[in-house]
Every structure is written in structure tokens, then in C-alpha cells.
Write a protein that holds these residues in place. Structure first.
Motif, short mmCIF file in Angstrom:
data_model
loop_
_atom_site.label_atom_id
_atom_site.label_comp_id
_atom_site.label_asym_id
_atom_site.label_seq_id
_atom_site.Cartn_x
_atom_site.Cartn_y
_atom_site.Cartn_z
N LEU A 170 12.49 2.76 29.21
CA LEU A 170 13.27 3.58 28.67
C LEU A 170 13.87 3.19 26.97
N ALA A 171 13.45 4.90 26.91
CA ALA A 171 13.67 4.72 25.15
C ALA A 171 14.58 5.95 25.47
N ARG B 298 16.91 17.45 23.00
CA ARG B 298 16.35 17.03 25.05
C ARG B 298 16.36 16.33 25.96
N THR B 299 15.61 15.77 25.36
CA THR B 299 15.73 13.92 25.57
C THR B 299 17.17 13.72 26.82
N MET B 300 17.89 13.78 24.93
CA MET B 300 19.42 13.53 25.95
C MET B 300 20.05 14.71 27.30
N GLU B 301 19.71 15.59 26.80
CA GLU B 301 20.01 16.35 28.03
C GLU B 301 18.96 16.07 29.16
N VAL B 302 17.97 15.85 29.22
CA VAL B 302 17.39 15.38 30.64
C VAL B 302 18.01 13.98 31.43
N LEU B 303 18.84 13.55 30.14
CA LEU B 303 19.12 11.67 30.77
C LEU B 303 20.43 11.89 31.28
N LYS B 304 20.84 12.91 30.92
CA LYS B 304 22.55 14.13 31.24
C LYS B 304 22.05 14.23 32.97
#
Length: 78
Positions: free
Chosen positions: A3-4, A66-72
Motif C-alpha cells: 500500500l502506497a 482520488r486515492t485518498m478518498e478511496v482510502l477514507k
């Protein structure tokens, strides 16, 4: 599985030469020191992908957000 996490490179804090650098990266306000050796082209204001304390790539702002939103969203489902 690896996970990055994307973060914003705020500033380079240590630079021994053109390759070995350490920088402050902001993960939505949480600042961490990150090794920048694998991304010598990264500059302040770039979004970098960080895995176990090392930046492993550069991405654009849209992809980072977009990546941070998916992780949240994943965190809320757990």
C-alpha cells in the motif's frame, strides 16, 4: 499486497547530493519525513506515493486526491 499513500512534498529538508534527499511530506496535514532517493526528479509541490517511509513515485494532484478518498471510504467500511 503493498500500500502506497499519496502525500504532498512540502520541502526538501536534507540533501546530501543530487540523489540522496529527505523531505517533509504532508498526508492531509500530518507531516512525515520521507526518503526521496527513488524519485530524484520530485520537487516541492509534487504529490508522491509513499511506501514504508520512501517515496516510490510521483502522481498528479487529481490522482492523489482520488486515492485518498478511496482510502477514507475503505476505512469507514471496516
Amino acid at each position: 499486497m503493498c500500500l502506497a499513500i499519496p502525500g504532498l512534498l512540502k520541502k526538501v529538508t536534507i540533501q546530501l547530493d543530487e540523489t540522496f534527499r529527505i523531505g517533509e511530506v504532508s498526508f492531509e496535514g500530518i507531516i512525515k519525513e520521507v526518503n526521496l532517493t527513488l524519485v530524484p526528479e520530485a520537487k516541492e509541490g509534487d504529490y508522491v506515493l509513499v511506501h514504508v517511509g520512501a517515496a516510490i513515485g510521483i502522481i498528479n494532484e487529481e490522482e492523489a486526491k482520488r486515492t485518498m478518498e478511496v482510502l477514507k471510504q475503505m476505512g469507514e467500511e471496516i
